[in-house]
Design a protein around this motif. Sequence first.
Motif, PDB file in Angstrom:
ATOM      1  N   GLN A 110       6.576 -18.145  -4.695  1.00  0.00           N
ATOM      2  CA  GLN A 110       5.285 -17.592  -4.315  1.00  0.00           C
ATOM      3  C   GLN A 110       5.331 -17.024  -2.897  1.00  0.00           C
ATOM      4  O   GLN A 110       4.704 -16.004  -2.610  1.00  0.00           O
ATOM      5  N   MET A 111       6.077 -17.673  -2.016  1.00  0.00           N
ATOM      6  CA  MET A 111       6.232 -17.152  -0.655  1.00  0.00           C
ATOM      7  C   MET A 111       6.927 -15.793  -0.670  1.00  0.00           C
ATOM      8  O   MET A 111       6.568 -14.884   0.079  1.00  0.00           O
ATOM      9  N   ILE A 112       7.944 -15.672  -1.535  1.00  0.00           N
ATOM     10  CA  ILE A 112       8.630 -14.384  -1.669  1.00  0.00           C
ATOM     11  C   ILE A 112       7.656 -13.323  -2.182  1.00  0.00           C
ATOM     12  O   ILE A 112       7.641 -12.175  -1.717  1.00  0.00           O
ATOM     13  N   ASN A 113       6.799 -13.748  -3.120  1.00  0.00           N
ATOM     14  CA  ASN A 113       5.778 -12.822  -3.634  1.00  0.00           C
ATOM     15  C   ASN A 113       4.805 -12.405  -2.531  1.00  0.00           C
ATOM     16  O   ASN A 113       4.364 -11.262  -2.490  1.00  0.00           O
ATOM     17  N   TYR A 114       4.453 -13.375  -1.656  1.00  0.00           N
ATOM     18  CA  TYR A 114       3.548 -13.057  -0.541  1.00  0.00           C
ATOM     19  C   TYR A 114       4.168 -11.997   0.373  1.00  0.00           C
ATOM     20  O   TYR A 114       3.514 -11.038   0.786  1.00  0.00           O
ATOM     21  N   ILE A 115       5.452 -12.188   0.699  1.00  0.00           N
ATOM     22  CA  ILE A 115       6.145 -11.230   1.567  1.00  0.00           C
ATOM     23  C   ILE A 115       6.173  -9.854   0.915  1.00  0.00           C
ATOM     24  O   ILE A 115       5.853  -8.834   1.545  1.00  0.00           O
ATOM     25  N   SER A 116       6.554  -9.819  -0.359  1.00  0.00           N
ATOM     26  CA  SER A 116       6.644  -8.555  -1.082  1.00  0.00           C
ATOM     27  C   SER A 116       5.277  -7.878  -1.199  1.00  0.00           C
ATOM     28  O   SER A 116       5.135  -6.678  -0.949  1.00  0.00           O
ATOM     29  N   GLY A 117       4.251  -8.677  -1.556  1.00  0.00           N
ATOM     30  CA  GLY A 117       2.921  -8.110  -1.739  1.00  0.00           C
ATOM     31  C   GLY A 117       2.332  -7.579  -0.449  1.00  0.00           C
ATOM     32  O   GLY A 117       1.752  -6.486  -0.418  1.00  0.00           O
ATOM     33  N   THR A 118       2.478  -8.340   0.646  1.00  0.00           N
ATOM     34  CA  THR A 118       1.957  -7.893   1.944  1.00  0.00           C
ATOM     35  C   THR A 118       2.692  -6.655   2.435  1.00  0.00           C
ATOM     36  O   THR A 118       2.092  -5.721   2.966  1.00  0.00           O
ATOM     37  N   ALA A 119       4.017  -6.642   2.245  1.00  0.00           N
ATOM     38  CA  ALA A 119       4.808  -5.481   2.663  1.00  0.00           C
ATOM     39  C   ALA A 119       4.355  -4.223   1.930  1.00  0.00           C
ATOM     40  O   ALA A 119       4.231  -3.145   2.517  1.00  0.00           O
ATOM     41  N   GLN A 120       4.101  -4.347   0.620  1.00  0.00           N
ATOM     42  CA  GLN A 120       3.618  -3.199  -0.148  1.00  0.00           C
ATOM     43  C   GLN A 120       2.220  -2.783   0.283  1.00  0.00           C
ATOM     44  O   GLN A 120       1.898  -1.603   0.354  1.00  0.00           O
ATOM     45  N   SER A 121       1.381  -3.778   0.600  1.00  0.00           N
ATOM     46  CA  SER A 121      -0.003  -3.499   0.952  1.00  0.00           C
ATOM     47  C   SER A 121      -0.131  -2.764   2.277  1.00  0.00           C
ATOM     48  O   SER A 121      -0.923  -1.834   2.420  1.00  0.00           O
ATOM     49  N   ILE A 122       0.665  -3.197   3.284  1.00  0.00           N
ATOM     50  CA  ILE A 122       0.545  -2.576   4.610  1.00  0.00           C
ATOM     51  C   ILE A 122       1.586  -1.479   4.830  1.00  0.00           C
ATOM     52  O   ILE A 122       1.544  -0.785   5.844  1.00  0.00           O
ATOM     53  N   GLY A 123       2.513  -1.329   3.882  1.00  0.00           N
ATOM     54  CA  GLY A 123       3.613  -0.384   4.084  1.00  0.00           C
ATOM     55  C   GLY A 123       3.161   1.047   4.310  1.00  0.00           C
ATOM     56  O   GLY A 123       3.598   1.706   5.262  1.00  0.00           O
ATOM     57  N   LEU A 124       2.252   1.535   3.455  1.00  0.00           N
ATOM     58  CA  LEU A 124       1.836   2.937   3.572  1.00  0.00           C
ATOM     59  C   LEU A 124       1.014   3.197   4.832  1.00  0.00           C
ATOM     60  O   LEU A 124       1.346   4.130   5.591  1.00  0.00           O
ATOM     61  N   PRO A 125      -0.040   2.415   5.124  1.00  0.00           N
ATOM     62  CA  PRO A 125      -0.786   2.693   6.363  1.00  0.00           C
ATOM     63  C   PRO A 125       0.064   2.499   7.609  1.00  0.00           C
ATOM     64  O   PRO A 125      -0.056   3.261   8.576  1.00  0.00           O
ATOM     65  N   PHE A 126       0.938   1.486   7.606  1.00  0.00           N
ATOM     66  CA  PHE A 126       1.812   1.247   8.744  1.00  0.00           C
ATOM     67  C   PHE A 126       2.795   2.407   8.918  1.00  0.00           C
ATOM     68  O   PHE A 126       3.033   2.884  10.034  1.00  0.00           O
ATOM     69  N   GLY A 127       3.353   2.886   7.793  1.00  0.00           N
ATOM     70  CA  GLY A 127       4.268   4.028   7.850  1.00  0.00           C
ATOM     71  C   GLY A 127       3.583   5.293   8.328  1.00  0.00           C
ATOM     72  O   GLY A 127       4.153   6.064   9.126  1.00  0.00           O
ATOM     73  N   LEU A 128       2.355   5.517   7.861  1.00  0.00           N
ATOM     74  CA  LEU A 128       1.601   6.691   8.314  1.00  0.00           C
ATOM     75  C   LEU A 128       1.345   6.639   9.819  1.00  0.00           C
ATOM     76  O   LEU A 128       1.479   7.645  10.520  1.00  0.00           O
ATOM     77  N   LEU A 129       0.971   5.443  10.310  1.00  0.00           N
ATOM     78  CA  LEU A 129       0.710   5.291  11.743  1.00  0.00           C
ATOM     79  C   LEU A 129       1.973   5.521  12.569  1.00  0.00           C
ATOM     80  O   LEU A 129       1.943   6.208  13.595  1.00  0.00           O
ATOM     81  N   LEU A 130       3.088   4.948  12.133  1.00  0.00           N
ATOM     82  CA  LEU A 130       4.342   5.117  12.863  1.00  0.00           C
ATOM     83  C   LEU A 130       4.757   6.586  12.911  1.00  0.00           C
ATOM     84  O   LEU A 130       5.192   7.090  13.947  1.00  0.00           O
TER      85      LEU A 130
END
Length: 337
Positions: A110-130
Amino acid sequence: MDTKLNKSDFMLFVIYYGVSVLMTIYEYSKTGHNLIEYLLDIPAFIILDVGMVLIFMYWLLPDYIINQKKYLHFTFWAVSLMIIAGFLEDAVGHFSGDNDWSQFKYDIQQMINYISGTAQSIGLPFGLLLAKKYYENQILFGSIKEKQKENELKLLRSQISPHFLFNNLNTLDALIDSNTEKAKEYINRLSLIYRYLIQTKDAEVMELTAEMNFAENYMFLLKTRFGDDYEFEISKNSSLENKFVPTGAIQTLLENIAKHNRAQHGKAIKASIHIDGDWLTVSNTKSNMKPTQESLGTGLKNLEYRYRLLSDRKPIISDTLDGFTVKIPIIKLSNES
């Protein structure tokens, strides 16, 4: 790279998460979610996502990647925070869905799922900002580099200008007949100044010790030329070792004093250079001279542009009725042991 967010960055947030909310509402409406899920799940994912992006932009990136290059520390905190964010979002969803808490999972998978899910969730807005910040910083860097070359050219012209040389030759001519020994000293100081200018013409920063030696020679020329119109004082409350300033910075500040002030009614202009900690302060009393149209602080503006390229700190200027003060940050190129 400047990672602090500006107004357009927050507008990007509003647009991105506005679209995300509409899409989430549409998905929820198709699957028959309860009202409480709308009221809890959607705000929770926005708060957690935005919070994570802000933590990355204001803390993790500047502290552990840009400034210290501590990649293991960055990875540890990034993974830990993604697990926490994933856990909180999962817990909110579990609560809003009125699920059985005995079925709530918190194992390694479940922790691995948390990492994967959060990374997917913030990946696009974080990438756009960078990407946006990188593009903006490249534009700013190009603009500052162009301004830097323009400033270097202006500085070089002022250093070798016929006007500067003419004034010094006039002073020297007067000294030869009246004070031969001082004339020899004047020639020696003038030659040291020109040697220094030639040697440092391509350097962006210079050791503070060398700049202070230059300043003492430059002040000697001013004192000799203008007599008792100026009184200069230098105080050093800290070591000059491993400290740098933009090349010609002190000359710019001394020129600014001589350019805008003259002794009036027998009252000399008092100027001081004070070094304390990470700042060099140049201050002077003021006269009632009116500035000409072509000299409205261009030297100081050029110095501010140079600091934008060399440091994350900028000069501090204080202009009062009685005096004028400029504090410039001292630059350290390596960590002191």
